[in-house]
Design a protein around this motif. Structure first.
Motif, PDB file in Angstrom:
ATOM      1  N   UNK A   1       4.064  10.996  -4.814  1.00  0.00           N
ATOM      2  CA  UNK A   1       3.540  10.546  -5.967  1.00  0.00           C
ATOM      3  C   UNK A   1       3.375  12.142  -6.569  1.00  0.00           C
ATOM      4  N   UNK A   2       2.772  13.094  -5.992  1.00  0.00           N
ATOM      5  CA  UNK A   2       2.741  14.220  -6.378  1.00  0.00           C
ATOM      6  C   UNK A   2       4.130  14.644  -7.529  1.00  0.00           C
ATOM      7  N   UNK A   3       5.454  14.838  -6.029  1.00  0.00           N
ATOM      8  CA  UNK A   3       6.468  14.812  -6.592  1.00  0.00           C
ATOM      9  C   UNK A   3       7.031  13.843  -8.201  1.00  0.00           C
ATOM     10  N   UNK A   4       6.492  12.521  -8.009  1.00  0.00           N
ATOM     11  CA  UNK A   4       6.700  12.130  -9.421  1.00  0.00           C
ATOM     12  C   UNK A   4       5.609  13.031 -10.026  1.00  0.00           C
ATOM     13  N   UNK A   5       4.793  12.990 -10.498  1.00  0.00           N
ATOM     14  CA  UNK A   5       3.725  13.374 -11.424  1.00  0.00           C
ATOM     15  C   UNK A   5       4.525  14.936 -12.059  1.00  0.00           C
ATOM     16  N   UNK A   6       5.280  15.844 -11.137  1.00  0.00           N
ATOM     17  CA  UNK A   6       5.609  17.090 -10.919  1.00  0.00           C
ATOM     18  C   UNK A   6       7.300  16.878 -11.953  1.00  0.00           C
ATOM     19  N   UNK A   7       7.561  15.311 -12.178  1.00  0.00           N
ATOM     20  CA  UNK A   7       8.757  15.699 -13.370  1.00  0.00           C
ATOM     21  C   UNK A   7       8.654  15.136 -14.627  1.00  0.00           C
ATOM     22  N   UNK A   8       6.893  14.894 -14.750  1.00  0.00           N
ATOM     23  CA  UNK A   8       7.132  14.673 -16.356  1.00  0.00           C
ATOM     24  C   UNK A   8       5.638  16.141 -16.534  1.00  0.00           C
ATOM     25  N   UNK A   9       5.088  16.818 -15.802  1.00  0.00           N
ATOM     26  CA  UNK A   9       4.171  17.472 -16.099  1.00  0.00           C
ATOM     27  C   UNK A   9       4.349  18.939 -16.723  1.00  0.00           C
ATOM     28  N   UNK A  10       4.416  19.748 -17.654  1.00  0.00           N
ATOM     29  CA  UNK A  10       4.778  20.610 -18.607  1.00  0.00           C
ATOM     30  C   UNK A  10       5.008  21.874 -17.592  1.00  0.00           C
ATOM     31  N   UNK A  11       5.877  22.184 -17.612  1.00  0.00           N
ATOM     32  CA  UNK A  11       5.613  23.660 -16.943  1.00  0.00           C
ATOM     33  C   UNK A  11       6.558  23.226 -14.996  1.00  0.00           C
ATOM     34  N   UNK A  12       5.698  23.938 -14.217  1.00  0.00           N
ATOM     35  CA  UNK A  12       6.363  23.938 -13.075  1.00  0.00           C
ATOM     36  C   UNK A  12       5.119  23.586 -11.647  1.00  0.00           C
ATOM     37  N   UNK A  13       5.600  22.573 -11.276  1.00  0.00           N
ATOM     38  CA  UNK A  13       4.430  22.391 -10.040  1.00  0.00           C
ATOM     39  C   UNK A  13       5.142  22.151  -9.016  1.00  0.00           C
ATOM     40  N   UNK A  14       4.641  22.870  -7.499  1.00  0.00           N
ATOM     41  CA  UNK A  14       4.934  23.241  -6.653  1.00  0.00           C
ATOM     42  C   UNK A  14       3.992  22.632  -5.308  1.00  0.00           C
ATOM     43  N   UNK A  15       4.926  21.694  -4.665  1.00  0.00           N
ATOM     44  CA  UNK A  15       4.126  20.847  -3.959  1.00  0.00           C
ATOM     45  C   UNK A  15       3.933  21.566  -2.435  1.00  0.00           C
ATOM     46  N   UNK A  16       2.951  21.269  -1.884  1.00  0.00           N
ATOM     47  CA  UNK A  16       2.743  23.080  -0.535  1.00  0.00           C
ATOM     48  C   UNK A  16       3.016  21.200   0.783  1.00  0.00           C
TER      49      UNK A  16
ATOM     50  N   UNK B   1       0.304  -1.432  -0.204  1.00  0.00           N
ATOM     51  CA  UNK B   1      -0.049  -0.270   0.051  1.00  0.00           C
ATOM     52  C   UNK B   1       0.642   1.321   0.033  1.00  0.00           C
ATOM     53  N   UNK B   2       2.243   1.404   0.738  1.00  0.00           N
ATOM     54  CA  UNK B   2       3.270   2.190   0.839  1.00  0.00           C
ATOM     55  C   UNK B   2       3.544   2.630  -1.057  1.00  0.00           C
ATOM     56  N   UNK B   3       3.698   1.737  -1.821  1.00  0.00           N
ATOM     57  CA  UNK B   3       3.553   2.053  -3.695  1.00  0.00           C
ATOM     58  C   UNK B   3       2.541   2.488  -3.662  1.00  0.00           C
ATOM     59  N   UNK B   4       1.535   2.942  -3.670  1.00  0.00           N
ATOM     60  CA  UNK B   4       0.176   2.664  -4.411  1.00  0.00           C
ATOM     61  C   UNK B   4      -0.037   4.148  -4.729  1.00  0.00           C
ATOM     62  N   UNK B   5       0.236   4.942  -4.279  1.00  0.00           N
ATOM     63  CA  UNK B   5       0.506   6.144  -4.778  1.00  0.00           C
ATOM     64  C   UNK B   5       1.051   6.583  -5.703  1.00  0.00           C
ATOM     65  N   UNK B   6       2.578   6.120  -5.339  1.00  0.00           N
ATOM     66  CA  UNK B   6       3.900   6.379  -6.711  1.00  0.00           C
ATOM     67  C   UNK B   6       3.252   6.353  -7.819  1.00  0.00           C
ATOM     68  N   UNK B   7       3.027   4.466  -7.470  1.00  0.00           N
ATOM     69  CA  UNK B   7       2.092   4.132  -8.900  1.00  0.00           C
ATOM     70  C   UNK B   7       1.037   4.781  -9.898  1.00  0.00           C
ATOM     71  N   UNK B   8       0.083   4.844  -9.071  1.00  0.00           N
ATOM     72  CA  UNK B   8      -0.437   5.747  -9.890  1.00  0.00           C
ATOM     73  C   UNK B   8      -0.631   6.330 -10.520  1.00  0.00           C
ATOM     74  N   UNK B   9       0.600   7.793  -9.551  1.00  0.00           N
ATOM     75  CA  UNK B   9       1.078   8.717 -10.849  1.00  0.00           C
ATOM     76  C   UNK B   9       1.758   8.281 -11.680  1.00  0.00           C
ATOM     77  N   UNK B  10       2.924   7.028 -12.125  1.00  0.00           N
ATOM     78  CA  UNK B  10       2.621   6.646 -13.292  1.00  0.00           C
ATOM     79  C   UNK B  10       1.377   6.371 -14.267  1.00  0.00           C
TER      80      UNK B  10
END
Ligand code: UD1
Length: 421
Positions: free
Chosen positions: A378-393, A307-316
């Protein structure tokens, strides 16, 4: 409060060294309560949760000397209080790990109830009923678990209705000093549980069945253990998270100082998604896929998909070529990253504990909020491939469990910065 700003689109390359496992270190730190000696713990991850538990032990009267950021000598023989107070326990649910060892050693303790948690109700009823079976009387008063076992805990036959990781660890530690033999049926088999059992078994307590779902702990009748030094095993969740960073950016990267055996389910899913691996000793290299394929994932206890890897896989899955399904079976409220990923343009629909993720071509950078430890990564992973800048608060969640995440990602070539709000 701090945030991470990530500019997406960079390919990653190189090597990242995996830290010691937070979830293995926590029960080992709690186990120092059972030792008559100072215990030197090495390969500790430099993360906030570790500092929190050490602070809790210091509040009880233990001393701790850090040799460096990854090695601490803890002397719990001088503990003179058995009350784990709310101000620390509220910061980290795993503080409950002191309940078993304190009660076993002192015959009394008061531990603040950990309270609710963002990822679900996460009760501790199984910990408490097992201790009652071992002869403890338990009362819940003013937000505290008040546990007494004046004449010491007694060995018992315990059958967990559900597999619980910290529950198994707590009862293994409690049973270590108990009078007689304790059998745990339906015990957790996670590598972190195995690591704890091995340390106890080689330092004064005989434990049969290590690594299986039936543990037999031969208690020492109150005799303290002789633990001197411990090396924490590598963090399989941190390792899995970096493999996901390689996967989502479709890059070739390597991780070292990891234990490939502990990553079987994670590697198998990434292979299903089209990635190939080179594995040698403590090093794993992930190779890019021709096309990221969708998957179906059901979380379960080890050796199943964590379960601790579920969010990261959702990002992929948000950028896979097709529709993926994720069925979260362990925690009822562990999809909070889904709405944040949707803010980045992902197409995720939730139905109870099942998420349907339709892969899209491109995510877009956005302001997103970290909600718990793994959701944040997971949000950081998604940000690595997103167009432009992501701020994870609200990245204090990340700092609880990932050592130097931005430093490690930056070394792989990511464009990532930490800032203050
Ligand atoms: C540990 C891990 C956490 C991981 C989880 C599942 C640590 C510090 N944390 O958490 O990262 O996500 O295992 O692999 O190691 N349950 C009860 N009653 C109890 C105890 C648990 O109903 O008394 C339920 C929980 O609500 C959950 C399931 O059992 O649905 C598993 O929880 P558990 O294994 O106890 O999780 P933790 O040990 O808290």
């Amino acid at each position: 409060m701090q945030y991470l700003e990530i500019k997406g689109g960079k390919k990653l390359s190189g090597n990242v060294e995996i830290s010691g496992a937070k979830n293995a270190a926590l029960p080992l730190i709690a186990a120092t309560i059972l030792s008559k000696n100072s215990v030197e713990i090495s390969n500790l991850p430099n993360v906030v949760d570790i500092k929190t538990l050490i602070k809790l032990l210091e509040n009880l009267g233990a001393t701790c000397e850090f040799k460096d950021n990854h090695c601490a000598k803890i002397n719990a023989s001088c503990i003179n209080s058995t009350k784990a107070t709310y101000d620390i326990v509220r910061k980290m649910r795993a503080s409950i790990l002191v309940l078993g060892p304190l009660l076993a050693r002192f015959g009394h303790c008061e531990v603040s109830l950990p309270g609710g948690c963002a990822i679900g109700a996460r009760p501790i009823d199984l910990h408490l009923s097992a201790l009652e079976k071992m002869g403890a009387t338990i009362e819940i008063k003013d937000g505290y678990v008040i546990a007494n076992a004046k004449d010491g805990l007694k060995g018992a036959m315990i059958s967990f209705d559900k597999i619980t990781v910290t529950g198994t660890e707590n009862i293994v530690m409690a049973a270590s000093l108990a009078h007689g033999k304790t059998t745990i049926i339906n015990a957790a088999k996670e590598p972190e549980v195995v690591a704890l059992c091995k340390i106890l078994d080689s330092n004064g307590v005989k434990i049969d069945g290590i690594g299986t779902d039936e543990l037999v702990i031969h208690g020492t009748n109150g005799k303290l253990l002789d633990i001197n030094s411990i090396k924490v095993i590598p963090d399989r969740i941190e390792a899995g998270t970096y493999l996901c960073a390689g996967a989502i950016t479709n890059s070739k990267i390597s991780i070292t100082n990891c234990e490939p055996k502990h990553l079987g389910a994670v590697i198998a899913k990434l292979q299903e998604m089209g990635f190939e691996f080179e594995i040698s000793g403590d090093k794993i290299t992930i190779l890019p896929a021709d096309k990221i394929k969708p998957v179906e994932i059901i979380t379960s206890e080890y050796p199943g998909f964590p379960t601790d890897m579920q969010a990261q896989f959702m990002a992929i899955c948000t950028v896979a070529n097709g529709t993926s399904l994720i069925d979260e079976r362990l925690f009822e409220n562990r999809f909070m990253h889904a709405s944040e990923l949707n803010r980045m343009g992902a197409d995720i629909k939730l139905n109870g504990n099942v998420a349907t993720i339709k892969g899209i071509k491109n995510l877009n950078g956005a302001d997103v909020m970290a909600t718990d430890l793994r959701a944040s990564s997971a949000l950081v992973l998604a940000a690595l491939v997103a167009n432009g800048a992501t701020k994870v608060h609200r990245i204090y969640h990340l700092d609880r469990g990932y050592e130097n995440l931005e430093g490690k990602l930056k070394a792989l070539g990511a464009d990532i910065l930490r800032g203050d709000e």
